[in-house]
Motif scaffolding. Structure first.
Motif, PDB file in Angstrom:
ATOM      1  N   GLU A 301     -68.320 -60.206   5.068  1.00 46.73           N
ATOM      2  CA  GLU A 301     -68.492 -60.700   6.428  1.00 46.73           C
ATOM      3  C   GLU A 301     -69.980 -60.787   6.756  1.00 46.73           C
ATOM      4  N   ILE A 302     -70.393 -61.958   7.223  1.00 45.67           N
ATOM      5  CA  ILE A 302     -71.766 -62.153   7.662  1.00 45.67           C
ATOM      6  C   ILE A 302     -71.739 -62.823   9.035  1.00 45.67           C
ATOM      7  N   PRO A 303     -72.823 -62.754   9.791  1.00 46.27           N
ATOM      8  CA  PRO A 303     -72.868 -63.498  11.057  1.00 46.27           C
ATOM      9  C   PRO A 303     -72.805 -65.000  10.784  1.00 46.27           C
ATOM     10  N   SER A 304     -72.008 -65.725  11.560  1.00 49.17           N
ATOM     11  CA  SER A 304     -71.979 -67.177  11.363  1.00 49.17           C
ATOM     12  C   SER A 304     -73.310 -67.809  11.757  1.00 49.17           C
ATOM     13  N   LEU A 305     -74.121 -67.083  12.530  1.00 49.25           N
ATOM     14  CA  LEU A 305     -75.451 -67.578  12.858  1.00 49.25           C
ATOM     15  C   LEU A 305     -76.297 -67.775  11.601  1.00 49.25           C
ATOM     16  N   ASP A 306     -76.009 -67.021  10.528  1.00 46.94           N
ATOM     17  CA  ASP A 306     -76.751 -67.200   9.286  1.00 46.94           C
ATOM     18  C   ASP A 306     -76.642 -68.637   8.776  1.00 46.94           C
ATOM     19  N   LEU A 307     -75.478 -69.246   8.979  1.00 43.83           N
ATOM     20  CA  LEU A 307     -75.294 -70.635   8.553  1.00 43.83           C
ATOM     21  C   LEU A 307     -76.203 -71.557   9.357  1.00 43.83           C
ATOM     22  N   VAL A 308     -76.305 -71.314  10.654  1.00 48.32           N
ATOM     23  CA  VAL A 308     -77.164 -72.134  11.513  1.00 48.32           C
ATOM     24  C   VAL A 308     -78.626 -71.974  11.109  1.00 48.32           C
ATOM     25  N   LEU A 309     -79.032 -70.738  10.854  1.00 47.27           N
ATOM     26  CA  LEU A 309     -80.426 -70.456  10.524  1.00 47.27           C
ATOM     27  C   LEU A 309     -80.808 -70.960   9.136  1.00 47.27           C
ATOM     28  N   ALA A 310     -79.853 -70.910   8.209  1.00 45.16           N
ATOM     29  CA  ALA A 310     -80.161 -71.274   6.820  1.00 45.16           C
ATOM     30  C   ALA A 310     -79.978 -72.757   6.529  1.00 45.16           C
ATOM     31  N   GLN A 311     -79.037 -73.410   7.241  1.00 41.90           N
ATOM     32  CA  GLN A 311     -78.715 -74.812   6.950  1.00 41.90           C
ATOM     33  C   GLN A 311     -78.701 -75.650   8.235  1.00 41.90           C
ATOM     34  N   LEU A 315     -76.021 -78.811   8.873  1.00 41.68           N
ATOM     35  CA  LEU A 315     -74.963 -78.425   9.811  1.00 41.68           C
ATOM     36  C   LEU A 315     -75.035 -79.222  11.106  1.00 41.68           C
ATOM     37  N   LEU A 316     -76.203 -79.260  11.722  1.00 42.95           N
ATOM     38  CA  LEU A 316     -76.344 -79.845  13.051  1.00 42.95           C
ATOM     39  C   LEU A 316     -76.622 -81.343  13.012  1.00 42.95           C
ATOM     40  N   GLY A 317     -77.307 -81.789  11.984  1.00 40.62           N
ATOM     41  CA  GLY A 317     -77.764 -83.163  11.922  1.00 40.62           C
ATOM     42  C   GLY A 317     -79.229 -83.254  12.321  1.00 40.62           C
ATOM     43  N   GLU A 318     -79.898 -84.250  11.795  1.00 40.73           N
ATOM     44  CA  GLU A 318     -81.343 -84.376  12.000  1.00 40.73           C
ATOM     45  C   GLU A 318     -81.710 -84.461  13.473  1.00 40.73           C
ATOM     46  N   ARG A 319     -80.990 -85.268  14.241  1.00 42.50           N
ATOM     47  CA  ARG A 319     -81.352 -85.479  15.639  1.00 42.50           C
ATOM     48  C   ARG A 319     -81.013 -84.266  16.510  1.00 42.50           C
TER      49      ARG A 319
END
Length: 603
Positions: A301-311, A315-319
């Motif tokens: 189990e890891i924070p899902s925020l790690d995905l936001v911070l790492a990728q 994940l979000l898209g360039e814009r």
């Protein structure tokens, strides 16, 4: 209330690790870390650096390491070099404020919590060590990066909901002496200071990590029986890289509340022994977890925020990344008042106010999508025509002191609400969900900036009156949002975009002042989508089960059940939502949120 299948909602969704990755546990995990340290050290004494998220149980962690590596010296960096708590309190007094709930976001880095001279002294001591050493604690890498020789780096990571559960059970903030302090104040210290600094710090470790340890399973507030697992840094990075290119769900978190209801308990197969469930954070990556699963079914189990911070870009898209940075701007959560009570009457801050007062760069625009509703359900929204502003504020202040209840129906519209209605709530609009509603809240992410104006005379679950912020509310209420304006702008502003065969696409919101666009799709068999370069967040609001597929086979089919929220990363591009072979529903419906103005077709 509608009837939905029981037992299908997945409460522990997982994200696959690469096929060759394995979750290590117990002594074998620490043996792998020791081997990595020895391989890096060469002729020098090996060093393992365990940089732990603030709130990790260091005594239990040290005990586990000592049991696996009895010949290694363990040095607690926090005890050796942290500044006195009084010094830290003084340093962050302006961020923490005297308010029970609200502070000001800190932009500090982790070195602000440490004595630089003591860090230097500790580095010299470790550099001269003749035996194997473990440096343990939040910021342990501050010592290690002062050294000339390499080391094995471990991140002992934790999710915020686990931290909050521990705090409720008596855990303190980082090195603070506050076990019995009001939980809202503990949360405030974490939200505005500790977690901001900790997230800023751990992003500097991601590219260098040799291992990631699930510290949630060490001293957990609600034990799951899961053994603390460890994965390699390579598996961590590859797993997140893959996750940002396929549909996924974060781990939902359910919580009781004074107004909580019974819908989620009954429909989502939750613990029937609990008195109610008020909240479900079904997609709030800043709060939720990811479960990374290996081929043998073991999870970390890891924070899902790690995905936001790492990728962030994948994940979000360039814009979207360009507009918000590495922050997930869309929130989906559930608010259950079925057989419960009204939410507080509240307002969210305007953008200028949240920036100037709290240091947050965007605000909590939101909406209520009615996943289900009782016959008497209402949504309180906007002031009534001709309201006397001074009289309303005077009545709110009289209610705050307990002099008399606030006559909400005299001042605030109460619109009847039925299943699939969508009420739009731009910041500055007074609002509340009434009893007997099941709300899918689709909103911007800054989720604690709620100014309660009236809480119906209730106490919190802790027996203390819940905080009311009328002064903040007065400065943010937009009084021109009266009955006529609200009806014309905020209630069921549904526009049909296309209707072809059994597929209907509708725009249901949000208001033009809000940055989130919501599209609803009705279909019987399948419907095609494209992320168009920006993250999509969806919920299956009608129908029993669908699957998400890639027209190019870029990812394996992903099954979604009724009421489940899921993320489709920007990098996915085209995807199809279709009924499964097991589906028994005649019609399906999804709502999809994205950031307005970031799709490639809008560029």
């Amino acid at each position: 209330m509608s009837t939905v299948p029981l037992g299908q909602y997945e409460k522990q969704p997982t994200v696959p690790l690469p096929a060759d990755a394995r979750v290590l546990t117990g002594a074998s995990a620490w043996a792998a870390a020791a081997d990595a340290a020895a391989a890096k050290a060469g002729e020098r004494a090996p060093l393992i650096v365990v940089d732990a998220y603030p709130g990790a149980d260091l005594p239990l962690l040290a005990k586990a390491i000592a049991g696996a590596l009895p010949d290694w010296r363990i040095v607690d960096v926090e005890d050796a070099a942290a500044l006195p708590i009084a010094h830290i309190d003084a340093r962050f007094a302006d961020n923490l404020t005297e308010d029970r709930v609200f502070g000001v976001l800190s932009h500090a880095t982790v070195d602000a919590f440490y004595d630089a001279e003591r860090l230097d002294k500790l580095a010299v001591e470790v550099d001269g060590a003749t035996g194997p050493t473990v440096l343990l604690g939040w910021g342990a890498d501050l010592v290690a990066r002062r050294l000339a020789h390499p080391y094995a780096l471990v991140l002992a990571d934790m999710a915020r909901w686990e931290l909050q559960l521990r705090q409720r059970a008596g855990a303190t903030n980082w090195r603070a002496e506050n076990p019995d302090e009001d939980q809202l104040r503990k949360y405030k210290r974490g939200f505005f200071v500790e977690w901001r600094v900790a997230d800023r710090h751990k992003t500097t470790l991601f590219d260098r990590l040799d291992f990631v340890l699930d510290a949630n399973a060490i001293g957990s507030a609600e034990p799951t029986g899961r053994t603390a697992g460890m994965i390699t840094g390579e598996a961590f990075r590859a797993g997140l890289r893959d996750a940002a290119r396929a549909p996924l769900r974060v781990v939902p978190f359910f919580d009781p509340g004074v107004w909580g209801g019974q819908w989620m308990k009954q429909r989502l197969d939750l613990d029937p022994g609990k008195p109610n469930y008020a909240w479900c954070f079904d997609c709030v990556p800043e709060e939720n977890s990811l479960l990374l699963e290996d081929a043998e079914g073991a999870v970390v189990e890891i924070p899902s925020l790690d995905l936001v911070l790492a990728q962030p870009e994948a994940l979000l898209g360039e814009r979207t990344y360009a507009r918000f940075g590495a922050e997930f701007p869309i929130r989906f959560d559930f608010l259950d008042t079925m057989e419960g009570g009204n939410l507080s009457l509240q307002v969210h801050p305007l953008t200028d106010y949240i920036q100037r007062t709290f240091g947050m760069h965007y605000t909590q625009d939101e909406s209520y999508y009615m996943l289900d509703a009782g016959d008497d359900a209402v949504v309180y929204l906007g002031t009534k025509d001709g309201v006397d502003r001074d009289a309303m504020l005077a009545d709110l202040r009289a209610a705050e002191t307990g002099e008399r209840p606030f006559p909400a129906e005299r001042y605030v519209n109460a619109f009847p609400a039925k299943k699939h209605d969508h009420f739009l709530i731009p910041a500055g609009t007074i609002h509340s969900s009434g009893a007997n509603s099941m709300v899918l809240e689709i909103s911007a992410t800054p989720f604690i900036f709620t100014f309660k104006l009236w809480d119906w005379g209730r106490l919190g679950l802790d027996g203390v009156p819940r905080p009311v912020h009328i002064d903040h509310g007065e400065r943010n209420l937009v009084w021109k949002r009266d009955t006529a304006w609200t009806e014309a702008n905020l209630v069921n502003r549904v526009e049909t975009i296309t209707s072809e065969g059994d597929v209907v696409e509708e725009r249901t919101g949000l208001h033009e002042l809000e940055f989130i666009e919501v599209r609803r799709h009705w279909f019987a068999e399948e419907v095609t989508h494209d992320t168009e370069g920006t993250v999509n967040v969806l919920n299956l609001v009608e129908g029993d089960e669908v699957e998400i597929t890639s027209p190019t086979g870029a990812f394996a089919p992903y099954t979604i059940h009724y009421a489940e929220t899921f993320i489709v990363p920007a990098a996915v591009g085209p995807y199809v939502i279709r009924r499964t072979a097991r589906s028994r529903s005649e019609r399906f419906g999804t709502v999809k949120a994205s950031v307005r103005g970031t799709r490639t077709s809008e560029a």
